[in-house]
Design a protein around this motif. Structure first.
Motif, PDB file in Angstrom:
ATOM      1  N   LEU A  78      13.386 -22.208 -10.104  1.00 30.65           N
ATOM      2  CA  LEU A  78      14.406 -22.134 -11.144  1.00 30.65           C
ATOM      3  C   LEU A  78      14.652 -20.717 -11.680  1.00 30.65           C
ATOM      4  O   LEU A  78      15.810 -20.343 -11.912  1.00 30.65           O
ATOM      5  N   PRO A  79      13.621 -19.915 -11.916  1.00 36.65           N
ATOM      6  CA  PRO A  79      13.896 -18.562 -12.427  1.00 36.65           C
ATOM      7  C   PRO A  79      14.839 -17.762 -11.533  1.00 36.65           C
ATOM      8  O   PRO A  79      15.761 -17.101 -12.030  1.00 36.65           O
ATOM      9  N   TRP A  84      16.695 -16.036 -14.593  1.00 39.44           N
ATOM     10  CA  TRP A  84      15.967 -15.937 -15.851  1.00 39.44           C
ATOM     11  C   TRP A  84      15.161 -14.639 -15.881  1.00 39.44           C
ATOM     12  O   TRP A  84      14.705 -14.162 -14.833  1.00 39.44           O
ATOM     13  N   PRO A  85      14.934 -14.066 -17.053  1.00 41.73           N
ATOM     14  CA  PRO A  85      14.162 -12.825 -17.166  1.00 41.73           C
ATOM     15  C   PRO A  85      12.761 -12.979 -16.567  1.00 41.73           C
ATOM     16  O   PRO A  85      12.127 -14.033 -16.701  1.00 41.73           O
ATOM     17  N   GLU A  86      12.286 -11.935 -15.917  1.00 42.86           N
ATOM     18  CA  GLU A  86      10.976 -11.986 -15.283  1.00 42.86           C
ATOM     19  C   GLU A  86       9.842 -11.614 -16.236  1.00 42.86           C
ATOM     20  O   GLU A  86       8.678 -11.893 -15.946  1.00 42.86           O
ATOM     21  N   LEU A  93      11.760 -23.591 -18.388  1.00 42.00           N
ATOM     22  CA  LEU A  93      10.749 -23.662 -17.336  1.00 42.00           C
ATOM     23  C   LEU A  93       9.481 -24.323 -17.856  1.00 42.00           C
ATOM     24  O   LEU A  93       8.834 -25.099 -17.134  1.00 42.00           O
ATOM     25  N   ILE A  94       9.158 -24.061 -19.104  1.00 42.18           N
ATOM     26  CA  ILE A  94       7.981 -24.697 -19.703  1.00 42.18           C
ATOM     27  C   ILE A  94       8.159 -26.212 -19.728  1.00 42.18           C
ATOM     28  O   ILE A  94       7.250 -26.972 -19.370  1.00 42.18           O
TER      29      ILE A  94
END
Length: 363
Positions: A78-79, A84-86, A93-94
């Motif tokens: 998903l990231p 999404w920021p790394e 995501l959590i």
């Protein structure tokens, strides 16, 4: 399962018009949960759902139809999919990671495990079965609701014929008549009249859950029997019977399915026995004991039935007729798909074996 490169549709869709029915169908499902019920920040995720695939792994399903199949993403993809920021873990995501570890996505397991994992649901979402599903379960529910009616009203009152008639007392235009009925119920249950609505809500819900699981079991058993019957064709094949790895896997799969089906059936029998004892002299405390026992096994029953249902659906999809497919193709499916993750069903059952039947003394 598809990994990176599976893109969410870029064209905006009218979710309210197009996906409402599918969301409700997912709410009735053992193996899929619509992500629209969760307070996610990522708009694209809200149109997807989390599913258990044939290997009993959790995956995010982007699309699904008969022609193109199922487009799935692993949670850890998903990231990259959404950029999404790394440098920090995205809140969505959590939630997705927590959701992925659940063993079943039926609403009764969800109620328990979402709370345990601290996963919230949208305020306007009620985790309940659709009206259509509840109607489908009416026959199962009758065996649980009629004893309540008989206990409280006996055979003389012909105006109370169903559980819905009991609930309908709260809307009866004849206030005096309704209050007399409710007072009669409260006295029989040994509770305050103000507690009657909550009792009826809990009573209907817990036995609806048991009806739901029994219906799920009944629906899948014909396919289970077809699958088990197919084992003979594999074992009698001159080429396949000399493959020790295949024979060992067939035995493992067969034993696991038999053991878990027997376990679920045994749990149902235990619940029925406890319920019958409760109905011999019903009161609110006895019901709470039975309710607690049934709820304590929701996640085990849901997890096993979810795994069994997913496996059998895929089997039936590939082999819709017992005479189609032949032993070689079937053995390939068993080795590549059927055996994957099936140990989770066995582990679930062994982790929480059925205890002694709830002892409810008779007065």
């Amino acid at each position: 399962m598809a990994k990176k490169g599976v893109r969410f549709p870029e064209k905006e869709r009218d979710y309210e018009a197009e996906d409402r029915q599918r969301v409700q169908e997912d709410m009735d499902s053992l193996f899929a949960v619509p992500l629209a019920i969760l307070p996610l920040e990522t708009k694209g995720l809200k149109r997807a759902r989390m599913v258990k695939n044939v290997k009993l792994q959790s995956a995010i399903e982007v699309f699904s139809d008969r022609e193109t199949g199922s487009g799935q993403l692993d949670v850890e993809d998903l990231p990259a999919e959404f950029d999404w920021p790394e440098d920090k873990t995205h809140p969505d995501l959590i939630i997705m990671r927590k959701l992925a570890v659940l063993q079943s996505y039926d609403i009764y397991s969800l109620r328990i495990t979402l709370r345990e994992h601290g996963i919230p649901v949208n305020e306007d979402v009620a985790l309940k079965l659709s009206d259509e599903k509840q109607a489908e379960l009416a026959g199962y529910m009758r065996s649980f609701t009629m004893p309540l009616i008989m206990q409280i009203y006996g055979t003389d009152d012909m105006s109370i014929k169903s559980f819905s008639d009991v609930v309908g007392l709260f809307k009866d235009p004849d206030v005096r008549k309704a209050r007399e009925k409710l007072q009669q119920m409260a006295e029989k249950l040994d509770i305050d009249i103000m507690e009657v609505p909550k009792f009826l809500e809990d009573y209907g819900d817990i036995f609806l859950s048991l009806s739901y699981y029994r219906n799920s079991m009944d629906n899948i058993m014909p396919i289970v029997n077809e699958f088990l019957d197919s084992m003979e064709g594999i074992r009698s094949n001159w080429q396949l019977r000399n493959d020790p790895a295949l024979m060992k896997t067939c035995t493992m799969v067969e034993n696991t399915i038999n053991e878990t089906c027997a376990s679920i059936s045994g749990r149902f029998e235990t619940f029925n026995k406890a319920s019958k004892n409760m109905w011999k002299n019903l009161n609110a405390e006895r019901f709470r004991q039975v309710k607690g026992m049934i709820e304590s096994y929701h996640t085990v029953i849901g997890g096993i039935l979810c795994g069994l249902t997913v496996k059998m659906i895929h089997w039936k999809r590939l082999f819709p007729d017992p005479d189609l497919g032949g032993p070689v193709r079937r053995s390939e499916f068993i080795m590549s798909e059927m055996k994957q993750g099936i140990d989770r069903m066995r582990d679930l059952e062994r982790a929480q074996p059925m205890g002694a039947v709830l002892n409810i003394d008779e007065d």
